[in-house]
Design an enzyme around this catalytic site. Sequence first.
Site: not given
Ligand code: ADQ
Length: 447
Positions: A144, A355
């Site tokens: 990821h 990212d």
């Molecule tokens: P993350 O670094 O965790 O994931 P990201 O893709 O930004 O990051 O996703 C964050 C997720 O958390 C979003 O789906 C969002 O809806 C959720 N979220 C945000 N605030 C929240 C809250 N308060 N409560 C619950 N959920 C919340 C890793 C990698 C990324 C990649 C993803 C998926 O770092 O680059 O996009 O995996 O592969």
Amino acid sequence: MSSASGGLVTAMDPVLRRRRGTWTGWVGAPNAGQDELSRALGSTPARPPYSLQAVPLSATEEDLFYRGFANEVLWPLFHGFSDRWSSEPRYWEAYRTVNRRFARSLASTVSWDDLIWVHDYHLMLTGKELRALGLNHRLAFFLHIPFPALEHLEEMPWSGELVKALCHFDLLGFQTNGSRSNFLDAARHFVSDAFTEGSGDEHPIFQGRTIRTGAFPISIDAAAFSADTHGSLVTAMEREIRAEMGDRTLILGVDRLDYSKGIPEKLRGFDLALERHPELRGSVLLKQLVVPSRDQIPAYKETKGEIEASVRRINERWGTQAWQPVEYLYDSWSRSELLAHYRTADVALITPLNDGMNLVAKEYAVANQGSGVIILSAFAGAAQELGTDALLVDPCEPGSVAMAIFQAFQMSPRERKERMERARTTVRTHDVHRWVEGFLAEAICAG
Ligand code: ADQ
């Protein structure tokens, strides 16, 4: 996973809800078992409609494996933060032990024809461990986060072993072609005998198996996101936020607490935008949600302190009695709150330094039914799909972020609408279900 508020859970939960299967995982707390895992993944009622298999870790393992090797070694190194990773050998030992435990746990439950699909940087040795246990199953892996360039990877003494272990999978999936090609460079370097004349440059053969590799940009459950935005709770919250905002332009930031997400850099860009463009003063609000994450790790605590100091500085510098430029929240929103903010925000400001993908950009594109603008870092995987419709920025250049903020502020409603519609179509047509179909089709050909 440490909680259900990360990108991996958002992406994989709808996939398993539709396709079933067994999720083997660790819940994110010491000695937690099946019930805790159900609660972390399910909403209400607690148990999601697929099987769960918990792999418990002790408090020491949580410390050395999860906080240590996964998040103080691999996370910084794979995101290119060469000055931040730790070379503590105990972390590596714990990583091996836990990966072996996951492999044993998997081996005890799989049927002969199951596909084993391993996710992410925490479990890169499981392929090797499963083969050592004699499993001949199809093994697939998806990373990821970005796979680093060889010059970064080589800094770590265990890189060769790690890359060799990955070669036990039949299929290795990455978010982008850049990551895929970085992996192939690393394999050529560390496992050179897998590249023979017969195998070619792209299809290494390791212990008699051809390793397939591919770029599979992950996505979201766009239909579910879109449907949920019409709920009455979301609509009521949206009205409330809009009323609080008045005529001001709402710029939204939603990030996990992480130095890779570029939050201090975003604030620097916002500060410069206010300095260079007086029209913005009093007319915009940056609402920045930082979701708590890994806050036991010193680098995360430092980042939090840096963000808070920067918010204070900007508010002191530009704020008036009637207007505060930045509203900062260190919190976790409910899905309804998140959706209501996506709907209301005029601009989403997303500036990671690096990212794998960034799902927030995709969620905003689908949930914002109006004509929002996406400002997106060129270093997020999502920039490859959304790059022509978003305003791309270099987060390390405050001038680039400031310019995009002003451009978004001035953009005509028509241009906003056209860009947003195209971005929405891109995400809807490449949703998480299509992603999984693409990955599984490739996995079935493998092995
Ligand atoms: P993350 O670094 O965790 O994931 P990201 O893709 O930004 O990051 O996703 C964050 C997720 O958390 C979003 O789906 C969002 O809806 C959720 N979220 C945000 N605030 C929240 C809250 N308060 N409560 C619950 N959920 C919340 C890793 C990698 C990324 C990649 C993803 C998926 O770092 O680059 O996009 O995996 O592969």
